[in-house]
Design a protein around this motif. Sequence first.
Motif, PDB file in Angstrom:
ATOM      1  N   UNK B 303     -23.763  48.798  59.078  1.00  0.00           N
ATOM      2  CA  UNK B 303     -23.295  49.048  60.441  1.00  0.00           C
ATOM      3  C   UNK B 303     -22.716  50.460  60.537  1.00  0.00           C
ATOM      4  N   UNK B 307     -24.762  52.561  63.083  1.00  0.00           N
ATOM      5  CA  UNK B 307     -24.236  52.421  64.436  1.00  0.00           C
ATOM      6  C   UNK B 307     -23.053  53.334  64.724  1.00  0.00           C
ATOM      7  N   UNK B 308     -22.408  53.831  63.677  1.00  0.00           N
ATOM      8  CA  UNK B 308     -21.153  54.518  63.939  1.00  0.00           C
ATOM      9  C   UNK B 308     -21.301  56.037  63.891  1.00  0.00           C
ATOM     10  N   UNK B 309     -20.359  56.680  64.548  1.00  0.00           N
ATOM     11  CA  UNK B 309     -20.371  58.133  64.611  1.00  0.00           C
ATOM     12  C   UNK B 309     -20.284  58.733  63.211  1.00  0.00           C
ATOM     13  N   UNK B 310     -19.405  58.167  62.411  1.00  0.00           N
ATOM     14  CA  UNK B 310     -19.226  58.673  61.058  1.00  0.00           C
ATOM     15  C   UNK B 310     -20.538  58.626  60.281  1.00  0.00           C
ATOM     16  N   UNK B 312     -23.595  58.814  61.496  1.00  0.00           N
ATOM     17  CA  UNK B 312     -24.430  59.905  61.990  1.00  0.00           C
ATOM     18  C   UNK B 312     -24.023  61.229  61.356  1.00  0.00           C
ATOM     19  N   UNK B 313     -22.716  61.425  61.275  1.00  0.00           N
ATOM     20  CA  UNK B 313     -22.210  62.662  60.717  1.00  0.00           C
ATOM     21  C   UNK B 313     -22.602  62.779  59.244  1.00  0.00           C
ATOM     22  N   UNK B 315     -25.243  61.617  57.788  1.00  0.00           N
ATOM     23  CA  UNK B 315     -26.654  62.023  57.748  1.00  0.00           C
ATOM     24  C   UNK B 315     -26.800  63.497  58.132  1.00  0.00           C
ATOM     25  N   UNK B 316     -26.086  63.887  59.196  1.00  0.00           N
ATOM     26  CA  UNK B 316     -26.241  65.251  59.698  1.00  0.00           C
ATOM     27  C   UNK B 316     -25.788  66.279  58.665  1.00  0.00           C
ATOM     28  N   UNK B 319     -28.470  66.494  56.204  1.00  0.00           N
ATOM     29  CA  UNK B 319     -29.728  67.024  56.737  1.00  0.00           C
ATOM     30  C   UNK B 319     -29.666  68.527  56.921  1.00  0.00           C
ATOM     31  N   UNK B 329     -19.353  69.104  63.963  1.00  0.00           N
ATOM     32  CA  UNK B 329     -19.102  68.012  63.025  1.00  0.00           C
ATOM     33  C   UNK B 329     -18.027  68.464  62.032  1.00  0.00           C
ATOM     34  N   UNK B 333     -14.203  66.948  56.414  1.00  0.00           N
ATOM     35  CA  UNK B 333     -13.629  65.605  56.474  1.00  0.00           C
ATOM     36  C   UNK B 333     -14.696  64.551  56.148  1.00  0.00           C
ATOM     37  N   UNK B 386     -29.613  63.738  53.675  1.00  0.00           N
ATOM     38  CA  UNK B 386     -30.051  63.571  55.053  1.00  0.00           C
ATOM     39  C   UNK B 386     -30.899  62.351  55.334  1.00  0.00           C
ATOM     40  N   UNK B 387     -31.293  61.667  54.284  1.00  0.00           N
ATOM     41  CA  UNK B 387     -32.211  60.541  54.461  1.00  0.00           C
ATOM     42  C   UNK B 387     -31.801  59.410  53.549  1.00  0.00           C
TER      43      UNK B 387
END
Lengths: 496, 438
Positions: B303, B307-310, B312-313, B315-316, B319, B329, B333, B386-387
């Motif tokens: 999850x 689903x969460x912002x963290x 996504x960060x 992965x980013x 990436x 971003x 942290x 990133x993946x």
Amino acid sequence: MTDTAPLLEMRGIVKSFPGVQALSGVDLSLRSGEVLALIGENGAGKSTLMKVLGGAHRANEGTIAIHGRQTRFHSPHESRRAGVAVIYQEFNLVPGLTSVENIFLGREVTRAGFVAQQEERKRAAALFKRLGAEIDLAAPCRRLTTAQQQLVEIAKALAFDARILVMDEPSAALTSHEVERLFEIIRDLKRQGIGIIYVSHRLGEIFAIADRVMVLRDGKHVGERLIGQITRNEMIEMMVGRELKDEFPPRSVAIGAPRLEVAGLRRGRVVRDVSFAVRRGEILALTGLVGAGRTETVRLIFGADPREAGEIRLDGKALAIRSPRDAIAAGIGLLTEDRKLQGLVLGHSVRDNFGLPNLTWLSRHGFVQRRREREDFGRYVNRLKIKVPNQEQRAGNLSGGNQQKVVLAKWLARNCDILIFDEPTRGIDVGAKYEIYLLMNELAAAGKAIVMISSELPEVLGMADRILVMHEGRVTGEITDARRATQEQIMELAHA
Amino acid sequence: MKNSRIFAAYGMIFVLALLCAFFSVVTYTDQSPTGEAGANQVITAIRQQFGTTPRVLIAASDQPGDSVFAASIERDLAASGAQVLATVIGEPKDAREALLKINAGGGKLDAIACTQVTGAWLVFSDLKTDFPGLGEPRVITPRSYRWPNFLKSENLLNIANQIAVIAIVAIGVTMVIITGGIDLSVGSLLALSAVLAARFIRDFAGGVNASVGGMLLACLAAIILCGIAGAFSGAMITRFAIPPFIVTLAMMLVGSGLAYILAEGQSIYQIPDSFVWLGRGADLMSLPNAVVLMLVLYALAHVLMSRMRLGRYLYAVGGNGEAARLSGVPVKRVLMFAYIASALLAGLGGVIMASQLKSGSATYGNMYELYVIAAVVVGGTSLSGGEGKMLGTLTGAFTIAVIQNGMNLTNVESYTQKVVLGLVILGAVLLDKIRHAR
């Protein structure tokens, strides 16, 4: 060369990628000592065609003949051996090696198994002399300027006796002075019987250097003319397939109070005491030669690099910006010069990229509101006419123009007060350029303040309300009425 | 199109399924039921053939399943009025003695309740001649059936239990690898945590008589100390831009050394019996507690990542760290989070392992970082960042566990197992590359 066979003859080249027909039966011919300009919008297939020639892609159908001899390229190596050298927009140099080492990389001159360094240096020096270039042979390539790196690439091509030289957007990162120098070299190469394919978006240059122009659109050959028999507008029409009235959209200016004010920005020798203000509804152009400190200046404002001194105010309030995060929170957005390295996460979907600066408001209790994100991005896809099959599309698979639009969507959704555009139209086709200009005008009209860095003087003159010229880290001149400025005026200030 | 995408995302699940199928076929053998299930079969058979009051002898070996078998037959038959003359749990000679005794007592015998194994004892082969006084007793055994050893529920739970620690540690390492980093220190931190937890229990919580609260505090303290080590690594990486490989390599040595120092070269076992609850207990539908914990943690991590912002960060940052930073971003942290999470989960892994083995030792977790990284990579996470997917890592961990378990069942010797495992990891990553190249 007495035979009449052209230097290069490509026939019926077809190349398709999963889901995309990149080239559908393209012909191209090139004579020795000729400069052929290859133009077309982004995604028209220019790069693909050149990659087929360079052996980086294998064509599905079609033939390639050099001096009338049929060949097939299965690798860049084979193409190189046949006398084709491709200089891509992103140079193929090893940054840590010297120019000499780069030139002879993979084909070292050896004696008894040892690299004959003296011999290599001698030959490299001769090549640079032939190009009329002065380059520090001992310096690693990463320390050379973009223009110098390009010369190294050209020297590398000549060292391998290339007969066909492909240059993909060679002028994109050069200043106009350097471009002039490049043209001299190209003319010289012509005289030596080398055939040159010149890929560019800058139509002005094509008139200056090309003998013939060939236009691609949607993977098809749509026309070919001698340079004396075509006008600029005809070229554009052939490229976009419709009539285009103006390169720059008209705008009515209603400039208000200062929004962003910076004073005494300083960072080492690259930015020295820079102060300026941008007003509500204004587009301020920051121009000058590459390396003048323009990008460095805006990076300081954005908090991307630490500044040694300097104040930043937004609407009169002092901002304590220490990171891009702070700047974004304060309402500043930066569209970076380099989309691929700094603007986008290429391996991720366009929607994820869109979300990145916007997740702060697109999420609740740490959870991303995915429906809202999808809908919001969908709106921007429509508004900016971003061509994507779906929102899951990897950002790396898009053309330059569409990538730039995704970056734009990122910042528009953030609703920044100050937008900094660093070379917003580099490597972007005419149609997409116009759309981006329109958008900039819209933003200015909505009361935002815009800083635009650009090396393309027509763009600076066509878009800006006011122009700041930088040289060696300092602001060396200001032109308050951009409508009446000339390119010569800017160039003079830039070399001050 | 859709199918191929699912295959691309979770291709390892198919490989795992294939492996399971393979080991199922290879270990397909005769199964002789014992325990309750075997007992019930025998009881039914005896009641059908001899009514409710037969005279019975029960013979079982001293295997654990067999004693359950014997006890439940004795209980049930006695309850329904049968006469259980003797219950033999042991060897053929015990059975002979029991038979002689019954024979001497002049009693008849109707049935002998046996397992597959005891039913084949020679002593029962010619009862009429050997013990004429017994009448014609019949040997009753449960029916045998064919089923793969691999697919027996005990074995499957065993696999899950064995991989639980590695899988839990792999959650944190997956996050770190997704950010483009690596964490080599998890094996050492695992050992450190096990030693710390055991020492805290021995020295502060009352040793063998420690209370539940005391043990909980001891474990929590051990895990948090690991978290601090992770924070230290993270700070080195974000503050001073030292490559994660170097920082965590150093932390691996430091952690392991500290664990040996604190354990004083011994294994610490002054721990209450109840401490094994986490590692060996099975409270929920006979699932081991460690496995339940693992599944819960994977659900949470999934999850978080999807689903969460963290997430996504994370992965980013992996990436394209620079693009992420310029998009606001909080890269440092995010990285700190990844390394702290990885260390905390390694600490938790150490506590579980201490609980499984009811002791703490600095030798735990040796080479675990490599198995963990293997699980992550086999699960399709790219080392360049990133993946990657949490559920992929779970699949990867299970793939490794299944291969090891399958080779144990088929008697492959342990050195050969290493060779095979190494090649399988390589093969899995190769498969992934080929899939991506298309």
